[in-house]
Design a protein around this motif. Sequence first.
Motif, PDB file in Angstrom:
ATOM      1  N   ILE A   1       0.816  -1.212  -0.352  1.00  0.00           N
ATOM      2  CA  ILE A   1       0.367   0.110  -0.176  1.00  0.00           C
ATOM      3  C   ILE A   1       0.890   1.131  -0.332  1.00  0.00           C
ATOM      4  O   ILE A   1       1.521   1.301   0.685  1.00  0.00           O
ATOM      5  N   SER A   2       0.460   2.207  -0.739  1.00  0.00           N
ATOM      6  CA  SER A   2       1.737   3.282  -0.790  1.00  0.00           C
ATOM      7  C   SER A   2       0.422   4.382  -1.187  1.00  0.00           C
ATOM      8  O   SER A   2       1.100   5.767  -0.665  1.00  0.00           O
ATOM      9  N   MET A   3      -0.671   5.044  -1.520  1.00  0.00           N
ATOM     10  CA  MET A   3      -1.235   5.812  -0.655  1.00  0.00           C
ATOM     11  C   MET A   3      -2.769   4.905  -0.489  1.00  0.00           C
ATOM     12  O   MET A   3      -2.898   4.061  -0.325  1.00  0.00           O
ATOM     13  N   VAL A   4      -3.088   6.603   0.911  1.00  0.00           N
ATOM     14  CA  VAL A   4      -4.231   5.946   1.536  1.00  0.00           C
ATOM     15  C   VAL A   4      -5.014   7.477   1.668  1.00  0.00           C
ATOM     16  O   VAL A   4      -4.451   7.987   1.848  1.00  0.00           O
ATOM     17  N   GLN A   5      -6.289   7.295   1.870  1.00  0.00           N
ATOM     18  CA  GLN A   5      -7.556   7.659   2.366  1.00  0.00           C
ATOM     19  C   GLN A   5      -8.284   7.476   3.316  1.00  0.00           C
ATOM     20  O   GLN A   5      -8.754   6.415   3.654  1.00  0.00           O
ATOM     21  N   ASN A   6      -8.564   8.417   4.372  1.00  0.00           N
ATOM     22  CA  ASN A   6      -9.139   8.578   5.479  1.00  0.00           C
ATOM     23  C   ASN A   6     -10.264   9.317   5.730  1.00  0.00           C
ATOM     24  O   ASN A   6     -10.187  10.341   5.996  1.00  0.00           O
ATOM     25  N   PHE A   7     -11.604   8.992   4.980  1.00  0.00           N
ATOM     26  CA  PHE A   7     -12.282   9.668   4.987  1.00  0.00           C
ATOM     27  C   PHE A   7     -13.121  10.054   6.839  1.00  0.00           C
ATOM     28  O   PHE A   7     -14.083   9.203   6.914  1.00  0.00           O
ATOM     29  N   HIS A   8     -13.613  11.521   6.648  1.00  0.00           N
ATOM     30  CA  HIS A   8     -14.306  12.340   7.909  1.00  0.00           C
ATOM     31  C   HIS A   8     -14.943  12.472   6.812  1.00  0.00           C
ATOM     32  O   HIS A   8     -15.326  13.368   5.955  1.00  0.00           O
ATOM     33  N   THR A   9     -15.967  13.703   8.489  1.00  0.00           N
ATOM     34  CA  THR A   9     -16.993  14.661   7.763  1.00  0.00           C
ATOM     35  C   THR A   9     -16.832  15.464   9.099  1.00  0.00           C
ATOM     36  O   THR A   9     -16.756  15.637  10.110  1.00  0.00           O
ATOM     37  N   SER A  10     -16.753  16.837   8.856  1.00  0.00           N
ATOM     38  CA  SER A  10     -17.115  17.876   7.706  1.00  0.00           C
ATOM     39  C   SER A  10     -16.292  18.950   7.481  1.00  0.00           C
ATOM     40  O   SER A  10     -15.311  18.803   8.043  1.00  0.00           O
ATOM     41  N   GLY A  11     -16.980  19.517   7.095  1.00  0.00           N
ATOM     42  CA  GLY A  11     -15.882  21.001   5.974  1.00  0.00           C
ATOM     43  C   GLY A  11     -15.270  21.305   5.047  1.00  0.00           C
ATOM     44  O   GLY A  11     -15.581  22.460   4.212  1.00  0.00           O
ATOM     45  N   GLY A  12     -15.165  19.671   4.049  1.00  0.00           N
ATOM     46  CA  GLY A  12     -14.969  20.253   3.026  1.00  0.00           C
ATOM     47  C   GLY A  12     -12.982  20.189   2.024  1.00  0.00           C
ATOM     48  O   GLY A  12     -13.234  20.986   1.457  1.00  0.00           O
ATOM     49  N   PHE A  13     -12.080  19.617   2.884  1.00  0.00           N
ATOM     50  CA  PHE A  13     -11.359  20.087   3.021  1.00  0.00           C
ATOM     51  C   PHE A  13     -10.338  18.511   3.324  1.00  0.00           C
ATOM     52  O   PHE A  13     -10.828  17.981   4.164  1.00  0.00           O
ATOM     53  N   THR A  14      -9.281  19.117   3.112  1.00  0.00           N
ATOM     54  CA  THR A  14      -8.388  18.150   3.187  1.00  0.00           C
ATOM     55  C   THR A  14      -7.325  17.947   4.136  1.00  0.00           C
ATOM     56  O   THR A  14      -6.514  19.017   4.031  1.00  0.00           O
ATOM     57  N   TYR A  15      -6.599  17.044   4.945  1.00  0.00           N
ATOM     58  CA  TYR A  15      -5.519  17.509   5.474  1.00  0.00           C
ATOM     59  C   TYR A  15      -4.595  16.579   5.235  1.00  0.00           C
ATOM     60  O   TYR A  15      -5.277  14.991   4.953  1.00  0.00           O
TER      61      TYR A  15
ATOM     62  N   LEU B   1      -0.429  16.285  -5.369  1.00  0.00           N
ATOM     63  CA  LEU B   1      -1.919  16.017  -4.721  1.00  0.00           C
ATOM     64  C   LEU B   1      -2.560  16.866  -4.690  1.00  0.00           C
ATOM     65  O   LEU B   1      -3.820  17.193  -4.834  1.00  0.00           O
ATOM     66  N   GLY B   2      -2.719  18.148  -3.985  1.00  0.00           N
ATOM     67  CA  GLY B   2      -3.282  18.770  -3.715  1.00  0.00           C
ATOM     68  C   GLY B   2      -3.669  19.213  -4.941  1.00  0.00           C
ATOM     69  O   GLY B   2      -4.376  20.416  -4.677  1.00  0.00           O
ATOM     70  N   ARG B   3      -2.874  19.895  -5.768  1.00  0.00           N
ATOM     71  CA  ARG B   3      -3.716  21.137  -6.570  1.00  0.00           C
ATOM     72  C   ARG B   3      -3.960  19.681  -7.246  1.00  0.00           C
ATOM     73  O   ARG B   3      -5.868  20.497  -7.603  1.00  0.00           O
ATOM     74  N   LYS B   4      -4.242  19.020  -7.809  1.00  0.00           N
ATOM     75  CA  LYS B   4      -5.390  18.286  -8.107  1.00  0.00           C
ATOM     76  C   LYS B   4      -6.338  18.288  -7.424  1.00  0.00           C
ATOM     77  O   LYS B   4      -8.011  18.233  -7.732  1.00  0.00           O
ATOM     78  N   TYR B   5      -6.912  18.210  -6.281  1.00  0.00           N
ATOM     79  CA  TYR B   5      -7.894  18.205  -4.851  1.00  0.00           C
ATOM     80  C   TYR B   5      -8.542  19.771  -5.130  1.00  0.00           C
ATOM     81  O   TYR B   5      -9.755  19.543  -5.594  1.00  0.00           O
TER      82      TYR B   5
ATOM     83  N   GLU C   1     -11.635  24.943  -5.998  1.00  0.00           N
ATOM     84  CA  GLU C   1     -11.242  26.088  -5.500  1.00  0.00           C
ATOM     85  C   GLU C   1      -9.842  26.445  -5.756  1.00  0.00           C
ATOM     86  O   GLU C   1      -9.139  25.842  -6.866  1.00  0.00           O
ATOM     87  N   LYS C   2      -9.767  28.050  -5.824  1.00  0.00           N
ATOM     88  CA  LYS C   2      -7.960  28.451  -6.904  1.00  0.00           C
ATOM     89  C   LYS C   2      -7.417  27.378  -5.982  1.00  0.00           C
ATOM     90  O   LYS C   2      -6.811  27.925  -4.541  1.00  0.00           O
ATOM     91  N   VAL C   3      -6.049  27.553  -6.748  1.00  0.00           N
ATOM     92  CA  VAL C   3      -4.837  26.613  -6.582  1.00  0.00           C
ATOM     93  C   VAL C   3      -4.059  27.177  -6.350  1.00  0.00           C
ATOM     94  O   VAL C   3      -3.705  28.674  -7.018  1.00  0.00           O
TER      95      VAL C   3
ATOM     96  N   GLY D   1      -8.251  24.511   1.467  1.00  0.00           N
ATOM     97  CA  GLY D   1      -9.040  23.362   0.868  1.00  0.00           C
ATOM     98  C   GLY D   1      -7.803  22.262   1.253  1.00  0.00           C
ATOM     99  O   GLY D   1      -8.534  20.235   1.216  1.00  0.00           O
ATOM    100  N   TRP D   2      -6.778  23.123   1.357  1.00  0.00           N
ATOM    101  CA  TRP D   2      -5.478  21.981   1.999  1.00  0.00           C
ATOM    102  C   TRP D   2      -4.897  21.351   2.109  1.00  0.00           C
ATOM    103  O   TRP D   2      -3.871  23.017   2.188  1.00  0.00           O
ATOM    104  N   ILE D   3      -4.751  21.159   3.276  1.00  0.00           N
ATOM    105  CA  ILE D   3      -4.704  21.779   4.752  1.00  0.00           C
ATOM    106  C   ILE D   3      -3.434  20.997   5.836  1.00  0.00           C
ATOM    107  O   ILE D   3      -3.664  19.860   5.032  1.00  0.00           O
TER     108      ILE D   3
END
Length: 711
Positions: free
Chosen positions: A308-322, A345-349, A355-357, A393-395
């Motif tokens: 495994i080299s990519m991981v996503q851990n989905f939570h709620t809410s806010g509409g952004f990614t840590y 990754l952040g740019r694509k997200y 949201e503005k890149v 959106g990406w922090i």
Amino acid sequence: MDKSTRSRIVGTATAGLLALAIVAPAAQKVPITFNDYHGYTGAVAYLKAVAQAYPEITELLEIGRSHMGRTIYVLVITNRKTGTTIDRLVPLAHPRNEVPAPVIPRDTGKPGHYIDGGMHGNEYTGSEVCLYIIDKLVSRYGSEPEVTKLVDTRVFYINPIVNPDGVYNSVEREISQRGNSMKRDDDNDGKVNEDGPDDLNGDGHITQFRYKDPKGAFVIDDKDPRLMVRVGPNEQTAKTRYSVVVEDKDNDGDGRRGEDGEAGFDVNRNFPEGWWTDDGFAGGTGAYPTSSPEAQALVEFAVNHRNISMVQNFHTSGGFTYRVPGTAPDSSLHPRDVAVYDLVLGRKYLEIIGEKVPEAWLKPELMADFKAQLRGQTRNTYALERGYEMPRGWIMGYNEERDQRYGYGMVIDWWFQQFGAYAVTTELWNPQKDIPGFPEIDARSPEARNEVERSLLKWNDDKYGGRLFVKWTPFKHPELGDGEIGGWIPKYRSNALPGEPLVGVCEKHWQFEKFRAGLLPDVQVTDVRAKVLYTAANAAEAKAFRQGDVVTIRKSGGKGRYKIVEITAIIENQGPLPTHVARGATLQNNREDVVWLVGDRSKVTYLQGGVWQRLGVLEGTMKIPGVSTAAERPAVGQRGGQPALPMMPGLPAGKPGFQRGQRGGLETEGPPQTGPRREVQWLVAVEDDAPLKVVATSQKGGTSVRDVVVK
């Protein structure tokens, strides 16, 4: 149950699950819609139905059980006819018959992408996104080329509900529960879990009870009397103050309400990375790291799936990614990893969510100029070092302004710091972004929160006929007296609203995860050449010498006929990203990429070049934006750097030579091979045309096999 055992589970979908499938595309063997939440029961029924309907590309695993006995499932999605692992090709030299060697699952020989949801029980939007991604992968396999290629060449591990008890209680019992469940006597009265929330009026929902209270923290909103507006304890108001509590009563007669419910602790603070405080005390939740069955199951699964080299851990809410780190400042990361996270990754997200890149991400070649522009504009030293402030959106979890960690024992920090995977946590659902036509609301306004609530109530009226909110109705509470019961039905209170908004959230994040899966490393043996140099007797005594392009074989006078064969192989990482994060190969239980020359050990003698040879860490085909070559590559000689192939005296620089050495690999002398491509060579003596295979095996880049054709 032995959690280390991969158990195949099959079953059928329940009538309740299939009832949700109002309209479904013909390609869906297992129809699913998102007009409501599936909860634990519906999700499990769907997983079992998918595993039964798509046996050629899925496998359903039990990886653990919760305190309440509910199974934690991972659905494996990959073409089960493709892929292999090195243990299937290299038999044990001295097997013990009484202890058969475990067979490593074939899927671990492919690059892996892990996705989960429902770690916080009341944040089940992520569970729905997981089910949506599953549907897209299985229903589009064979008809959509991009999806088909991903399923053929990668493996997806999808765990829709990490915390079964929390999700079950939050959705199906309508008791909002962030943490896991525990069989624990919280109030020390000799009874376990006997005093939790109650449906006082018997309407099938556990909502809220509001009652007049001079010290209360709420007043009724002037614009919409269904809304309770918070006021400060010292704030002056002429309105009647109210207290608002969860619908509940004192079940055990001890004068307290809800003091001994089922809820335990936050699973996402129970992981090994950063669990201890700096002075050695417990900082995370639980008695020790992985003390919860949920965290233990996930960690055990991960350490047995190092692909495994990519991981996503989905939570709620806010509409952004840590992104990481949350337990340390950004300066703790290698520049290459920061660039992959943000500029790739952040740019694509941000593009996907609209949201503005940041301009610095679009023009990384001008990063020095952006750093200069920031001087005098911010006191954030980490931003000055990077060249940009993090967008909304990406922090990262770490608070750079306060120089303070987000928390202890968080899962994505464990995935990255100890496992070496690009891990993120996405906080799904932002009504202003995810509801079509939602009013524009100034987030800086003191009324912003109330305006959002009023708009949600109106949306509920217009789109759902008001069914998501229970009208306030008079009720006499057994302890609190007169008041009213009502409010949002809990399961609709803070998650993506079902139907169009939920599907929109699912589609955005399916697109992001599909993009991320396409970035995975992909190691292939792209070329193998074999040339017979000599036919020798007693090859074990033969010695080979090379001067320039001339190879000299000195043989002994023993009996037996062997072919002396020179084999050259090309191994390439055809995926965009490297086979490890910057320091990934140095992490415990991780390893560099390796290539084997596999044959019958009784008929193959390795004269020069070992049975296996180190390849180092293969870079990807993508030029990481904003990162110099020197910053991309660890120093030669360190684990994670690129090991050199040995040189023979007089061999032209840059070309690999032969060195008679020990079985097991090559010594690291001379200049390294860098980039995504490696060339390796062997000199072997082969008896009776014994077959040979070149096997490239990368922990996170997959395993590739090519037959050697001797000419």
